[in-house]
Design a protein around this motif. Structure first.
Motif, PDB file in Angstrom:
ATOM      1  N   ALA A   1       0.871  -1.138   0.176  1.00  0.00           N
ATOM      2  CA  ALA A   1       0.513   0.569  -0.485  1.00  0.00           C
ATOM      3  C   ALA A   1       0.968   1.193  -0.058  1.00  0.00           C
ATOM      4  N   GLY A   2       2.060   1.685   0.854  1.00  0.00           N
ATOM      5  CA  GLY A   2       2.806   2.572   0.839  1.00  0.00           C
ATOM      6  C   GLY A   2       3.122   2.924  -0.014  1.00  0.00           C
ATOM      7  N   ALA A   3       4.015   1.569  -0.717  1.00  0.00           N
ATOM      8  CA  ALA A   3       4.963   1.830  -2.526  1.00  0.00           C
ATOM      9  C   ALA A   3       3.391   2.356  -3.631  1.00  0.00           C
ATOM     10  N   VAL A   4       2.616   1.306  -3.560  1.00  0.00           N
ATOM     11  CA  VAL A   4       1.349   2.710  -4.576  1.00  0.00           C
ATOM     12  C   VAL A   4       0.703   3.469  -4.345  1.00  0.00           C
ATOM     13  N   ILE A   5       1.125   3.963  -3.041  1.00  0.00           N
ATOM     14  CA  ILE A   5       1.025   5.924  -2.437  1.00  0.00           C
ATOM     15  C   ILE A   5       1.651   6.555  -3.497  1.00  0.00           C
ATOM     16  N   ARG A   6       3.004   6.233  -2.773  1.00  0.00           N
ATOM     17  CA  ARG A   6       4.645   6.658  -3.108  1.00  0.00           C
ATOM     18  C   ARG A   6       4.131   6.505  -5.094  1.00  0.00           C
ATOM     19  N   ALA A   7       4.202   5.332  -5.384  1.00  0.00           N
ATOM     20  CA  ALA A   7       3.917   5.881  -7.091  1.00  0.00           C
ATOM     21  C   ALA A   7       3.374   6.932  -7.382  1.00  0.00           C
TER      22      ALA A   7
ATOM     23  N   TRP B 143      19.890  -1.656 -18.435  1.00  0.00           N
ATOM     24  CA  TRP B 143      20.014  -0.818 -17.489  1.00  0.00           C
ATOM     25  C   TRP B 143      20.345  -0.969 -16.131  1.00  0.00           C
ATOM     26  N   VAL B 144      20.663  -0.025 -15.503  1.00  0.00           N
ATOM     27  CA  VAL B 144      21.784  -0.229 -14.688  1.00  0.00           C
ATOM     28  C   VAL B 144      20.761   0.476 -13.721  1.00  0.00           C
ATOM     29  N   PHE B 145      20.519  -0.417 -12.051  1.00  0.00           N
ATOM     30  CA  PHE B 145      19.843   0.063 -10.786  1.00  0.00           C
ATOM     31  C   PHE B 145      20.551  -0.195  -9.832  1.00  0.00           C
ATOM     32  N   GLY B 146      20.907   1.218  -8.984  1.00  0.00           N
ATOM     33  CA  GLY B 146      21.622   1.028  -7.973  1.00  0.00           C
ATOM     34  C   GLY B 146      20.759   0.810  -6.743  1.00  0.00           C
ATOM     35  N   ASN B 147      21.533   1.075  -5.380  1.00  0.00           N
ATOM     36  CA  ASN B 147      20.869   0.357  -3.957  1.00  0.00           C
ATOM     37  C   ASN B 147      19.900   1.258  -3.647  1.00  0.00           C
ATOM     38  N   GLU B 148      18.723   0.787  -2.457  1.00  0.00           N
ATOM     39  CA  GLU B 148      17.405   0.745  -2.462  1.00  0.00           C
ATOM     40  C   GLU B 148      18.125   2.352  -1.308  1.00  0.00           C
ATOM     41  N   ALA B 149      18.473   2.708  -0.673  1.00  0.00           N
ATOM     42  CA  ALA B 149      19.012   3.816   0.040  1.00  0.00           C
ATOM     43  C   ALA B 149      19.948   4.368  -0.686  1.00  0.00           C
ATOM     44  N   TRP B 150      20.583   4.597  -0.864  1.00  0.00           N
ATOM     45  CA  TRP B 150      22.301   5.667  -1.687  1.00  0.00           C
ATOM     46  C   TRP B 150      21.813   5.654  -3.220  1.00  0.00           C
ATOM     47  N   GLY B 151      20.793   4.798  -4.142  1.00  0.00           N
ATOM     48  CA  GLY B 151      21.181   5.208  -5.692  1.00  0.00           C
ATOM     49  C   GLY B 151      22.313   4.518  -5.495  1.00  0.00           C
TER      50      GLY B 151
ATOM     51  N   ASN C 253      13.112  -6.070  -2.300  1.00  0.00           N
ATOM     52  CA  ASN C 253      13.384  -5.319  -3.898  1.00  0.00           C
ATOM     53  C   ASN C 253      14.342  -6.337  -4.972  1.00  0.00           C
ATOM     54  N   ALA C 254      15.278  -6.652  -4.705  1.00  0.00           N
ATOM     55  CA  ALA C 254      15.872  -7.686  -5.927  1.00  0.00           C
ATOM     56  C   ALA C 254      14.648  -8.291  -6.309  1.00  0.00           C
ATOM     57  N   GLY C 255      13.937  -9.050  -5.679  1.00  0.00           N
ATOM     58  CA  GLY C 255      13.089 -10.533  -5.654  1.00  0.00           C
ATOM     59  C   GLY C 255      11.971  -9.110  -6.625  1.00  0.00           C
ATOM     60  N   ALA C 256      11.869  -8.244  -6.397  1.00  0.00           N
ATOM     61  CA  ALA C 256      10.268  -7.642  -7.416  1.00  0.00           C
ATOM     62  C   ALA C 256      11.432  -7.074  -8.103  1.00  0.00           C
ATOM     63  N   VAL C 257      12.298  -6.803  -8.381  1.00  0.00           N
ATOM     64  CA  VAL C 257      12.289  -6.576  -9.938  1.00  0.00           C
ATOM     65  C   VAL C 257      12.584  -7.152 -10.629  1.00  0.00           C
TER      66      VAL C 257
ATOM     67  N   LEU D 269      12.618   1.461  -5.401  1.00  0.00           N
ATOM     68  CA  LEU D 269      14.066   0.591  -6.429  1.00  0.00           C
ATOM     69  C   LEU D 269      12.888  -0.007  -7.321  1.00  0.00           C
ATOM     70  N   ALA D 270      11.799  -0.717  -6.721  1.00  0.00           N
ATOM     71  CA  ALA D 270      11.005  -2.350  -8.052  1.00  0.00           C
ATOM     72  C   ALA D 270      10.264  -0.926  -9.124  1.00  0.00           C
ATOM     73  N   THR D 271       9.471   0.008  -8.090  1.00  0.00           N
ATOM     74  CA  THR D 271       8.907   0.081  -9.224  1.00  0.00           C
ATOM     75  C   THR D 271       9.287   1.019 -10.308  1.00  0.00           C
ATOM     76  N   ALA D 272      10.846   1.713 -10.003  1.00  0.00           N
ATOM     77  CA  ALA D 272      11.763   2.108 -11.686  1.00  0.00           C
ATOM     78  C   ALA D 272      11.656   1.503 -12.082  1.00  0.00           C
ATOM     79  N   ALA D 273      11.998   0.938 -11.029  1.00  0.00           N
ATOM     80  CA  ALA D 273      12.746  -0.643 -12.366  1.00  0.00           C
ATOM     81  C   ALA D 273      11.696  -0.879 -13.427  1.00  0.00           C
TER      82      ALA D 273
END
Lengths: 281, 281
Positions: free
Chosen positions: A131-137, B231-239, B130-134, B265-269
């Motif tokens: 839910a939080g990730a969708v609100i952020r998106a 595509w290169v995607f970075g760490n969830e905290a510091w990009g 996050n890794a799994g969702a990507v 991370l996962a939604t951006a990817a």
């Protein structure tokens, strides 16, 4: 200049500390109408964008996040100095800084009055992180509001707040409303109601191909992504059951090109909301 | 017909049970070259798509998921009948069914030999979910492979496997490789290397507007999303830090229209990979 209300709080077993900590549970939030916001990033956003009751901060965090404390002073909020033990007892994720905020959910009428063009509806979404990730998106895609139906997770759950990364405070989030009430109201306000589901008759990429003035106004044709739109996203495990799909004007599928059965909720929502935002530019 | 290897296992404290359970930890996976797959959905996919050593199943689950058991028989895999207590001791998330699978990571050379046109690279991604969702989003978008750099989470972590919803077994996932090695090799193979970062000079929507033959071949212009892309995607905290951004041909930002600072991370990817997939149609 940093100033604090009263003397430093040093007893982690004090009633006041327990009362703040108890706001991480749903029943205390419901009783008090208040909720807990943990950590510098979220506290910064809640102070800037939402209704806050008071702050608790360690001396080190007051120094390090002086911008947050001066924002709080500007807004006339009470800031309490507290020992590391006290703040840690209020929340293990505080990093020296917590806020007690006032629940002040937007209403559906508020949202309608803003003449929205992009709304995300979460139907029975139960997982706080999703839910939080969708609100952020939704915030990032420029949506005007998010609606969570009756059976959904409490958005003031600490895990949801963390997953929104501040977005909970950036746009109106309406909760506790039946799905058909929302879809009826938004449709009456001129929005097309699109359900996102793998069974959809329409492919999102095909809709993007034809989005724009040429397709507008023809209800029998494919929905026009450039028109005002409310997206309905279903539960993370079972999606949208038939009686919920029927509440939509059209059902749209995100194309799946590999062997995956589906996307997870937040990534599917991001792809749909960004497609609408792109078509509406 | 369902047949099992040996008698039913009934002792949850047996060494064999402990050995299976220990595969949920990284050190035992590294020592044995095997990993644990839990629950009917993931076990169904690993049996169909990957290298499996053996299965453990309760009588009830063998009945309920007879399709999985018959797939396993067809592939000549040993299937052990076990009591509810034994399977629960192997994994609390088993729902009656676990597999012990063989780590058989793809190599970068395998990926290059497949002449890939869409690859996702995870640079120092640490969170298993996050890794799994990507990986799941990459599979859904039709990517040819996913690469995780040296400092990333172990993809055979049970949480990662769960978050991939089977996608870990659907496409080649290369691990344990330095970022510059991957970007050099993929660039040499003709792929454009695009870093996804909020600081990017190029807006993803603008690139979609001009994607296609007209923009191709002109290296000085904006990157062509229709061309083969990593595509290169970075760490969830510091990009992505500066020295990693420099390894890319171009840095691309997902447009942020609301007050959000960024997407997760996962939604951006997912948004980036779906943009490439759309442009490459």
């Amino acid at each position: 200049m940093t100033s604090f209300v009263g003397p430093e709080l040093t007893n982690p077993r004090a009633e006041r500390v327990k009362a703040v900590r108890a706001l991480s549970g749903r029943s205390m939030r419901q009783r008090t109408g208040r909720y807990l916001v943990e950590g510098p990033q979220a506290v910064r956003e809640v102070v800037r964008f939402a209704s806050v009751h008071e702050l608790y901060v360690t001396a080190a965090a007051a120094d390090r996040y002086s911008d947050v404390i001066s924002d709080a002073h500007e807004r006339g909020l009470p800031v309490h100095l507290a020992s590391d033990e006290v703040v840690a007892a209020m929340s293990p994720d505080a990093q020296g800084l917590v806020a007690v905020a006032n629940v002040s959910s937007a209403t559906l009428d508020d949202v309608l009055a803003s003449r929205p063009t992009l709304v995300a509806i979460l139907a029975s979404v139960r997982d706080p992180g999703n839910a939080g990730a969708v609100i952020r998106a939704a915030d990032a895609a420029g949506a005007d509001a998010v609606v969570l139906t009756l059976e959904s997770v409490d958005v003031h759950n600490p895990k949801t707040i963390r997953a929104t990364a501040g977005s909970l405070f950036h746009l109106p989030v309406v909760t506790g409303i039946a799905l058909d009430t929302v879809t009826d109201a938004l449709r009456a306000a001129g929005l097309a109601v699109l359900a996102a589901d793998g069974s959809g008759a329409h492919d999102l990429d095909d809709l993007l191909d034809v989005a724009g003035p040429a397709g507008a106004g023809d209800r029998s044709a494919a929905p026009d992504l450039a028109a005002p739109t409310a997206w309905v996203f279903g539960n993370e495990a079972w999606g949208l059951p038939a009686h919920e799909l029927e509440l939509a004007d059209a059902v749209v599928r995100v194309p799946i090109r590999g062997q995956a059965e589906s996307l997870n909720l937040a990534t599917a929502a991001a792809v749909c909301l960004y497609a609408s935002a792109r078509a509406q530019r």
